[in-house]
Design an enzyme around this catalytic site. Structure first.
Site, PDB file in Angstrom:
ATOM      1  N   GLU A  36      30.694  30.284  53.929  1.00 15.04           N
ATOM      2  CA  GLU A  36      31.418  31.138  52.659  1.00 15.04           C
ATOM      3  C   GLU A  36      30.774  31.500  51.669  1.00 15.04           C
ATOM      4  O   GLU A  36      31.048  32.655  50.887  1.00 15.04           O
ATOM      5  CB  GLU A  36      32.541  30.059  52.458  1.00 15.04           C
ATOM      6  CG  GLU A  36      32.328  28.950  51.737  1.00 15.04           C
ATOM      7  CD  GLU A  36      32.057  27.898  52.532  1.00 15.04           C
ATOM      8  OE1 GLU A  36      31.785  26.810  51.986  1.00 15.04           O
ATOM      9  OE2 GLU A  36      32.139  27.868  53.746  1.00 15.04           O
ATOM     10  N   ASP A  83       7.302  67.520  48.842  1.00 19.13           N
ATOM     11  CA  ASP A  83       6.214  68.642  49.136  1.00 19.13           C
ATOM     12  C   ASP A  83       5.995  69.240  47.599  1.00 19.13           C
ATOM     13  O   ASP A  83       5.246  70.413  47.314  1.00 19.13           O
ATOM     14  CB  ASP A  83       6.079  69.878  50.154  1.00 19.13           C
ATOM     15  CG  ASP A  83       7.355  70.554  49.890  1.00 19.13           C
ATOM     16  OD1 ASP A  83       8.244  70.142  49.220  1.00 19.13           O
ATOM     17  OD2 ASP A  83       7.683  71.574  50.607  1.00 19.13           O
ATOM     18  N   VAL A 133      35.806  25.907  60.626  1.00 12.14           N
ATOM     19  CA  VAL A 133      35.972  26.373  59.409  1.00 12.14           C
ATOM     20  C   VAL A 133      34.517  25.948  58.755  1.00 12.14           C
ATOM     21  O   VAL A 133      34.255  26.837  57.915  1.00 12.14           O
ATOM     22  CB  VAL A 133      37.302  25.680  58.945  1.00 12.14           C
ATOM     23  CG1 VAL A 133      37.190  26.206  57.374  1.00 12.14           C
ATOM     24  CG2 VAL A 133      38.251  26.486  59.636  1.00 12.14           C
ATOM     25  N   ALA A 134      34.300  24.650  58.964  1.00 15.37           N
ATOM     26  CA  ALA A 134      33.030  24.285  58.040  1.00 15.37           C
ATOM     27  C   ALA A 134      31.851  24.948  58.494  1.00 15.37           C
ATOM     28  O   ALA A 134      30.768  25.014  57.328  1.00 15.37           O
ATOM     29  CB  ALA A 134      32.904  22.633  58.218  1.00 15.37           C
TER      30      ALA A 134
END
Length: 368
Positions: free
Chosen positions: A285, A327, A280-281
């Site tokens: 995030e 063009d 998780v770390a």
């Protein structure tokens, strides 16, 4: 009917084909045709609702990874960490939603700036109606400044000029005339036709409506635009790739730590909690929020330059563009061609100033 080469038919042939005449349709006939063929307007794809725009903010793989991280954090008792990540996810979604929803509203406002009307002959009498109620066979009266409400063949033209740049890209007004033209005549050369959403810059005329709504030339363009599939921008592809790479790396590291701890005699529950916590770390995030904020700043700067962007990632797509091919002066430019250098009498003269502003100076150089 839209397959017929209307520009190649005579006035009598057009009246016969459309079952109309110079006095226009009757009220009953126009009502029947409107019921049968539908309104004279461009049909848009079903638009995203506010809810679907908000939900789309969570479709990024990296955001999905963060949502999983929130669930795991709560599961292992790290409530504060989970709450912080959840707040970041929500803020990121709100920022993205606010920008995209605001862009949609701005585009809607632009569409509502004008409610086009048309002057028609019904039952031989001149009437003003909403352009969306025009039907094939209606006789419309045209004058300078009008936005042409449907595809029509000219019956009368008096010094009539039309700006068709929205359709053909030609910046100069086109002179219109009555008559027949070759069946293989290109759209830009169909001088006896007027097209929906083009603008009369000079003169007046009378025409018979031959195409309406999505069967007009501009309607065909709208169909092509709406049939184009949405593709991920370069930034979306990179973020997707980064998200997957981080996901794989996190899983590998978590498994490796759990394996090493297990073979070293550690407690399975403690190893599991430690591995999950490290996984998780490792998830960044803050990355989605940083990207969203950066794109929002770019979008706001472009809005100040009078550019509307519907999707946030499109800001980065424009930044990744290396070449724009065009063009036609006046389509992507201001239609202002400026002389900067003159060669006369064997010498160069530099000219300052831009566009139509009556300011600037001439600087003469020595003879060559």
């Amino acid at each position: 009917m839209d397959e017929i080469s209307w520009h190649s038919l005579s006035e009598e042939q057009v009246f016969k084909e459309l079952e109309s005449n110079e006095k226009g349709l009757s009220h009953e006939e126009s009502s029947e045709r409107l019921r049968k063929n539908g309104l004279n307007e461009l049909v848009q794809k079903k638009r995203q609702s506010a809810l679907s725009i908000f939900i789309s903010q969570f479709e990024n793989f990296l955001v999905v990874l963060l949502i999983i991280a929130v669930g795991i954090s709560v599961f292992i008792g790290q409530i504060i960490d989970g709450a912080v990540i959840a707040i970041i996810i929500v803020i990121n979604a709100i920022l993205g939603f606010a920008q995209e929803y605001k862009a949609e509203k701005a585009i809607d406002a632009l569409k509502k700036l004008s409610a086009p009307q048309a002057i028609v002959l019904r039952d031989g009498r001149r009437q003003k109606i909403l352009a969306k109620n025009l039907v094939i066979g209606d006789i419309i009266l045209l004058q300078e400044g009008d936005r042409i409400p449907a595809g029509a063949k000219l019956l009368e033209a008096f010094s009539l000029q039309v700006d068709e740049s929205a359709l053909t890209g030609e910046s100069s007004p086109v002179n219109k005339e009555v008559g027949k033209f070759s069946e293989k005549c290109a759209i830009a050369d169909q001088k006896n036709m007027v097209f929906m959403n083009t603008i009369i810059t000079r003169g007046r005329g009378k025409a018979i409506v031959v195409t309406t709504g999505m069967n007009t030339q501009i309607g065909k363009v709208a169909k092509m635009i709406q049939s184009v599939e949405d593709k991920d921008t370069p930034l979306q592809k990179k973020l997707e790739s980064v998200g997957k790479s981080i996901g794989v790396a996190v899983i590998v590291i978590a498994v490796a730590i759990f394996g090493l701890g297990f073979f070293s005699g550690g407690e399975i529950y403690d190893l599991l909690i430690t591995s999950i916590a490290l996984a998780v770390a490792a998830v960044p995030e803050g990355l989605p929020a940083i990207v969203t904020i950066t794109l929002a700043i770019g979008l706001n700067r472009m809005a100040r330059a009078k550019s509307l962007i519907r999707k946030l990632p499109a800001v980065e797509t424009l930044g990744a563009t290396n070449v724009i091919c065009s063009d036609k002066t006046g389509t992507l430019t201001k239609n202002e061609m400026t002389v900067q250098n003159i060669f006369t009498d064997g010498k160069f003269v530099s000219v300052t100033g831009t566009g139509y502003l009556p300011s600037g100076k001439f600087f003469s150089e020595k003879k060559s």
